[in-house]
Design an enzyme around this catalytic site. Structure first.
Site, PDB file in Angstrom:
ATOM      1  N   HIS A  12      -8.843  -1.499   3.390  1.00 28.59           N
ATOM      2  CA  HIS A  12      -9.173  -0.780   2.147  1.00 28.59           C
ATOM      3  C   HIS A  12      -9.153  -1.695   0.918  1.00 28.59           C
ATOM      4  CE1 HIS A  12      -4.604   0.221   2.248  1.00 28.59           C
ATOM      5  NE2 HIS A  12      -4.793  -0.829   1.488  1.00 28.59           N
ATOM      6  N   HIS A  59      -0.574   2.432  -3.871  1.00 25.72           N
ATOM      7  CA  HIS A  59      -0.292   1.121  -4.479  1.00 25.72           C
ATOM      8  C   HIS A  59       0.104   1.282  -5.945  1.00 25.72           C
ATOM      9  CE1 HIS A  59      -2.964   0.447  -1.078  1.00 25.72           C
ATOM     10  NE2 HIS A  59      -2.614  -0.810  -1.040  1.00 25.72           N
ATOM     11  N   HIS A 191      -2.762  -9.885   5.784  1.00 21.83           N
ATOM     12  CA  HIS A 191      -2.977 -10.435   4.455  1.00 21.83           C
ATOM     13  C   HIS A 191      -1.673 -10.472   3.674  1.00 21.83           C
ATOM     14  CE1 HIS A 191      -3.432  -6.089   3.707  1.00 21.83           C
ATOM     15  NE2 HIS A 191      -3.496  -6.262   2.396  1.00 21.83           N
ATOM     16  N   GLU A 238       0.588  -2.892   6.603  1.00 23.09           N
ATOM     17  CA  GLU A 238      -0.231  -1.667   6.606  1.00 23.09           C
ATOM     18  C   GLU A 238      -0.696  -1.306   8.015  1.00 23.09           C
ATOM     19  OE1 GLU A 238      -1.945  -2.137   2.048  1.00 23.09           O
ATOM     20  OE2 GLU A 238      -3.090  -2.968   3.711  1.00 23.09           O
TER      21      GLU A 238
END
Lengths: 283, 117
Positions: A12, A59, A191, A238
């Site tokens: 995303h 977030h 990441h 995630e």
């Protein structure tokens, strides 16, 4: 009774939202990512989910550190997006399905998950971008958002996420409405945005995850959260939502599509589609 | 019962309860940047805005330095810091380059090279 038709998972990265807004899907940088969606769109056209449950992480749009729930479930008729502070265009509101929300809440609490329920919930890029990727024409079905805490440790463990996914699968299949439902996970894969290790990507681990998510998601529950951070990066955790999505598919599973591309922004971007065929429980 | 400290992960701060307490004021200020009016107020008078949120001297210095590693050391969480970075016109490649001491081009090349891994 509702039918759980399958699960999808996709990264995303906010830059994807900007690429969509700027119609850059066929630019050299973006083409290898967007071209991976054909089989996912074909599959969605075939199974036509009427409602989706979206497992994502906030977030810092809806939740701040003043109150940080581990798992929270949206229970609204509509979910708005809003300004996240760095210039992504604000999307139109998304339709909810309060009936499925409350059914899921009832079922998960009965299975001893202590949830936060949200009759108002702002959904950030982690919810909006996957919806736009899977339904680029804007004809997405109503959704039930389930938000995981991936901001402040302790995070839910891989095993807890797996168990939540299993319970969610049972909840969906016990929903009395005669509707087709899909589960979507968003985020990942490897990441890391912060620290001297910023830019960390681990292709070997991502490919292992993609294989296990299809064939043996329980195998991923052996990792501690810290091990997941070490192997997939601070934000690579995630993958917890992907584990939950895969765990929800308790029927006969069929791998439809995987796509993996490095890099999108700072991220190893991935896409996964698994079909689920309900196996009748013994009488 | 005391818990033994977990093994550190190189180049990585795990944002746990200790970090969340330390960074609360800084992160709370950055969270306010979801609102365009607050972003504008910060730009108009940065010091006054930091005062309003009660930043510690270390956090104020980190904000003034624009140094991401320093902001993280002051308890900043990257999700909230990203909103400050937005005001400063920095994207995540800029942040990555700064934290790793690389040029933005070199940082992008490093990301690209991960595809071969």
């Amino acid at each position: 009774m509702a039918k759980l038709v399958g699960g999808l998972a996709v990264s995303h990265v906010p830059a994807i939202g900007r690429a969509i807004a700027d119609h850059k899907q066929q630019d050299a940088y973006w083409k290898p990512f967007f071209d991976g969606f054909g089989p996912a769109h074909d599959w969605l056209a075939k199974v036509r989910p009427e409602v989706v449950v979206v497992l994502y992480n906030d977030h810092g749009l809806n939740f701040f550190l003043d109150k940080m729930p581990t798992f929270s479930v949206g229970a609204a008729a509509q979910y708005s997006n809003a300004d996240e502070g760095w210039g992504l265009p604000v999307r139109h509101p998304f339709k909810g399905d309060p009936d499925l929300s409350w059914h899921v809440i009832e079922h998960l609490v009965e299975e001893e998950f202590d949830l936060v329920t949200c009759q108002e919930l702002l959904v950030d890029h982690a919810f909006c971008i996957p919806m736009e990727l899977f339904w680029p024409n804007g004809d997405m079905p109503p959704a039930v958002p389930i938000c995981f805490n991936t901001v402040q440790h302790p995070l839910p463990s891989a095993l807890r996420s797996y168990k939540l996914g299993q319970a969610l699968g049972r909840a969906i299949e016990s929903w009395p409405e005669d509707k087709r439902v899909a589960v979507i996970a968003t985020g990942g894969l490897s990441h890391q945005l912060d620290g001297e290790r910023a830019g960390f990507i681990n292709k070997e681990f991502d490919l292992l995850c993609l294989d296990r998510l299809v064939n043996d998601p329980k195998a991923l529950t052996g990792y501690t959260t810290r091990e997941l951070v070490a192997l997939s990066g601070s934000q690579g955790v995630e993958v917890l939502m992907w584990i939950a999505m895969s765990a929800a598919l308790t029927g006969r599973r069929r791998h439809i599509h995987s796509h993996y591309h490095i890099p999108i922004s700072n991220t190893a971007a991935a896409l996964l589609v698994i079909e689920n065929e309900a196996v009748p429980s013994p009488a | 019962m005391t818990r033994s400290a977990p093994a550190p992960i190189p180049g990585t701060t795990v944002f746990d309860g200790a970090e969340a307490q330390k960074g609360y004021a800084l992160n709370r200020m950055c969270f306010s940047f979801n609102d365009a009016a607050n972003r504008a107020a910060f730009v108009v008078d940065e010091a006054a805005y930091c005062d309003r949120y009660g930043l510690t001297p270390e956090q104020r210095a980190a904000v003034a330095s624009r140094n991401v590693l320093q902001l993280i050391a002051a308890g900043g969480n990257i999700y909230y810091l990203a909103k400050l970075a937005g005001i400063l016109g920095l994207n995540v490649q800029d942040l990555g380059a700064q934290q790793t001491g690389m040029s933005v081009e070199a940082f992008k090349a490093k990301l690209q090279a991960s595809a071969q891994g």
